[in-house]
Design a protein around this motif. Structure first.
Motif, PDB file in Angstrom:
ATOM      1  N   MET A   1     -28.495 -46.455  -1.613  1.00 29.10           N
ATOM      2  CA  MET A   1     -28.431 -45.012  -1.726  1.00 29.10           C
ATOM      3  C   MET A   1     -27.125 -44.520  -1.112  1.00 29.10           C
ATOM      4  O   MET A   1     -26.661 -45.044  -0.127  1.00 29.10           O
ATOM      5  N   THR A   2     -26.566 -43.486  -1.719  1.00 31.67           N
ATOM      6  CA  THR A   2     -25.324 -42.900  -1.234  1.00 31.67           C
ATOM      7  C   THR A   2     -25.582 -41.504  -0.688  1.00 31.67           C
ATOM      8  O   THR A   2     -26.529 -40.848  -1.103  1.00 31.67           O
ATOM      9  N   ASP A   3     -24.744 -41.064   0.218  1.00 30.01           N
ATOM     10  CA  ASP A   3     -24.901 -39.723   0.781  1.00 30.01           C
ATOM     11  C   ASP A   3     -24.196 -38.657  -0.038  1.00 30.01           C
ATOM     12  O   ASP A   3     -24.415 -37.480   0.169  1.00 30.01           O
ATOM     13  N   SER A   4     -23.335 -39.054  -0.961  1.00 30.06           N
ATOM     14  CA  SER A   4     -22.606 -38.063  -1.745  1.00 30.06           C
ATOM     15  C   SER A   4     -22.832 -38.306  -3.236  1.00 30.06           C
ATOM     16  O   SER A   4     -23.068 -39.428  -3.671  1.00 30.06           O
ATOM     17  N   PRO A   5     -22.760 -37.228  -4.030  1.00 34.28           N
ATOM     18  CA  PRO A   5     -22.980 -37.366  -5.472  1.00 34.28           C
ATOM     19  C   PRO A   5     -21.798 -38.075  -6.141  1.00 34.28           C
ATOM     20  O   PRO A   5     -20.715 -38.186  -5.546  1.00 34.28           O
ATOM     21  N   PRO A   6     -21.977 -38.532  -7.376  1.00 34.77           N
ATOM     22  CA  PRO A   6     -20.858 -39.140  -8.109  1.00 34.77           C
ATOM     23  C   PRO A   6     -19.687 -38.159  -8.261  1.00 34.77           C
ATOM     24  O   PRO A   6     -19.853 -36.942  -8.114  1.00 34.77           O
ATOM     25  N   GLN A  10     -20.729 -30.925  -8.122  1.00 37.39           N
ATOM     26  CA  GLN A  10     -20.707 -29.910  -7.079  1.00 37.39           C
ATOM     27  C   GLN A  10     -22.113 -29.366  -6.881  1.00 37.39           C
ATOM     28  O   GLN A  10     -22.950 -29.485  -7.783  1.00 37.39           O
ATOM     29  N   PRO A  11     -22.389 -28.779  -5.723  1.00 37.64           N
ATOM     30  CA  PRO A  11     -23.743 -28.302  -5.450  1.00 37.64           C
ATOM     31  C   PRO A  11     -24.206 -27.240  -6.452  1.00 37.64           C
ATOM     32  O   PRO A  11     -23.434 -26.369  -6.851  1.00 37.64           O
ATOM     33  N   PHE A  12     -25.457 -27.345  -6.854  1.00 36.28           N
ATOM     34  CA  PHE A  12     -26.126 -26.345  -7.686  1.00 36.28           C
ATOM     35  C   PHE A  12     -26.297 -25.103  -6.834  1.00 36.28           C
ATOM     36  O   PHE A  12     -26.566 -25.197  -5.645  1.00 36.28           O
ATOM     37  N   PHE A  18     -38.683 -24.420  -3.573  1.00 31.01           N
ATOM     38  CA  PHE A  18     -38.997 -25.781  -3.985  1.00 31.01           C
ATOM     39  C   PHE A  18     -37.764 -26.520  -4.480  1.00 31.01           C
ATOM     40  O   PHE A  18     -37.655 -27.738  -4.305  1.00 31.01           O
ATOM     41  N   ILE A  19     -36.833 -25.807  -5.088  1.00 26.31           N
ATOM     42  CA  ILE A  19     -35.594 -26.451  -5.550  1.00 26.31           C
ATOM     43  C   ILE A  19     -34.877 -27.082  -4.362  1.00 26.31           C
ATOM     44  O   ILE A  19     -34.397 -28.208  -4.442  1.00 26.31           O
ATOM     45  N   GLY A  20     -34.816 -26.371  -3.256  1.00 33.04           N
ATOM     46  CA  GLY A  20     -34.202 -26.924  -2.056  1.00 33.04           C
ATOM     47  C   GLY A  20     -34.973 -28.102  -1.496  1.00 33.04           C
ATOM     48  O   GLY A  20     -34.385 -29.063  -1.001  1.00 33.04           O
ATOM     49  N   TYR A  25     -29.755 -30.309  -5.843  1.00 28.54           N
ATOM     50  CA  TYR A  25     -29.296 -30.643  -7.178  1.00 28.54           C
ATOM     51  C   TYR A  25     -27.791 -30.386  -7.260  1.00 28.54           C
ATOM     52  O   TYR A  25     -27.239 -29.580  -6.502  1.00 28.54           O
ATOM     53  N   TYR A  26     -27.169 -31.049  -8.210  1.00 30.59           N
ATOM     54  CA  TYR A  26     -25.719 -30.939  -8.417  1.00 30.59           C
ATOM     55  C   TYR A  26     -25.436 -30.779  -9.903  1.00 30.59           C
ATOM     56  O   TYR A  26     -26.302 -31.049 -10.744  1.00 30.59           O
ATOM     57  N   TRP A  27     -24.212 -30.350 -10.223  1.00 29.54           N
ATOM     58  CA  TRP A  27     -23.799 -30.215 -11.620  1.00 29.54           C
ATOM     59  C   TRP A  27     -22.313 -30.521 -11.757  1.00 29.54           C
ATOM     60  O   TRP A  27     -21.552 -30.463 -10.791  1.00 29.54           O
ATOM     61  N   ARG A  28     -21.927 -30.843 -12.985  1.00 26.83           N
ATOM     62  CA  ARG A  28     -20.519 -30.997 -13.341  1.00 26.83           C
ATOM     63  C   ARG A  28     -20.402 -30.813 -14.850  1.00 26.83           C
ATOM     64  O   ARG A  28     -21.389 -30.890 -15.581  1.00 26.83           O
TER      65      ARG A  28
END
Length: 139
Positions: A1-6, A10-12, A18-20, A25-28
């Protein structure tokens, strides 16, 4: 597991409720201009069988489906129907990605599809109907 997204994610914008809890979640935007979403799973997303709980993945898909509707209409919405098909499994600790496709928007309804994947493995496909309301979405 990694601590940062690919790379490129960037953060949603929504991190409360509940989303939190289920995210973050992230998006690009991918090379074709389509939005791609994702979240880093961990043990809280697992079930007793050692794989991701379907509810964790469906919550993610419901969120990004709603996001597609709000983005396309600039109006608030709510899920009316969410039909899902579980295709594969992933273990807690894997990055789960997702994409949406808006099929049709009317004044009152949106018809949208989504898929969730881990690497090159398809996990879940979903088809949803959303009710679109008057007014502006919550910021």
């Amino acid at each position: 597991m990694t601590d940062s997204p690919p790379a490129g994610f960037q953060p949603f914008g929504v991190t409360d409720g509940f989303i939190g809890h289920n995210g973050p979640y992230y998006w690009r935007q991918d090379s074709t201009g389509q939005l791609e979403f994702g979240f880093q799973t961990d043990e809280r997303h697992g079930n007793p069988n050692g794989v991701l709980h379907g509810g964790a993945v469906l919550s993610f898909l419901d969120t990004i489906l709603g996001h597609a509707v709000v983005t396309g209409t600039q109006r608030p919405c709510a899920t009316i129907s969410l039909d899902s098909r579980f295709i594969g499994t992933a273990a807690p600790g894997e990055w789960v990605g997702g994409r949406t496709t808006v099929r049709k928007l009317t004044r009152s309804f949106a018809f949208v599809d989504a898929e969730a994947f881990a690497g090159d493995r398809l996990l879940v496909t979903a088809t949803a109907i959303f009710r679109i309301f008057e007014g502006e979405p919550r910021k």
